[in-house]
Design a protein around this motif. Sequence first.
Motif: not given
Length: 394
Positions: A242-250
């Motif tokens: 399952y692929r999902q958009h997440r918020v990472g560094q910066g």
Amino acid sequence: QSILYAGLAALVTGFLYQAIPWLTPPAGRRLQVFGFVALVVGGIAAWRAFYAWFFHQPAFQHRVLVVGDGAASRSLVSELHAAASAERANPFRGTGYRVVGFVANGSDPLDDTSVGAPMLSPEQDFVHMARRLGVDEIIVTDEYGLSPSLREAIMDCRELGLPVTPLSAAYERLTARLPVEYASQDLSIVGGAAESPAARLYLAGKRVIDILIALAGIAVVAILSPWVVLGNVLTSPGPLFYRQHRVGQGGRPFVLVKFRTMIPQAEGEVGAKWAADDDQRVTPMGRWLRRMRLDEFPQFINVLRGEMSVVGPRPERPQFVGELCRTLPLYRARHAVPPGITGWAQVRYDYGNSVEDARTKLEYDLYYIKHAGFYLDLLVFLQTIPVMLQSKGL
């Protein structure tokens, strides 16, 4: 309960010791074998019982005097009372702190019934009062709003060697979290470590360790995948990952990879929503994967790409990040470091599914950002293992 666990550990150790004759002297008579096991179990249990009794005595209690106004003092006392309740239930989990009194400093005074300790007048001889109560530490909940006379009285106590601690530092020490309401007033406590050779060495070393662990993790994914495919075929046919958009560094978005644990198109109609304990969208195979935290293993692919680290704040979905940033302005501080597969909040707090849970987890994340280092990373990594073995995941 702690004594029971210690006894069980000693019992298992004793039997394992006797079961490996090539590493131990030859076993003697049967009475000697069982006598050895009984001695180990009895000795460990007796020591733990003595430890709990001895260090629970009043002489070892840390007596605290709290100085400040209503809201801040209530926040601190709730944590101290929670710690005291945990200590009564299990002496090994307590902090040993006891609030012996409060000194008001503003227009929102506390009363004895709301705080569970006597309310004291700031007009008294402060030094004499602290000595009479046997105070070991003064915790100040509003260090900038103290009246001149009260500030002078506290300085007298400090001059005599009595520790004086700001609320943020005391809260951090007691809970291993940074209080959001006070961090927002003093950004220095969430500023992170200054750039230095030691900090650069830590970041470089952490990246090397991430790559090594990620390679091992991807090997585990390859072993697990056929079994997960079989479980999905039998219970909920659909894609493996399952692929999902997440918020990472910066604040940069990336695509996170997990084993699929929900039915296909689970959010097709309702959109993004918090997961719940009894979420009907979770498949039978997915529920088992979540409990063991095995659904997270494909994220080692993200670690290898450099989008994540093994240890760090958990990355959140963009839809929730916008909402949480409006409610919790300091939430963006989590993006100062790479997100992780596991983190300080994950091993210290249950699975969250609300804004209030996100607030508590943010406090743990801020603590991690402030104290990030090899020791804390190792501690998180080691504490993740029992979380998985005890099936504490959702």
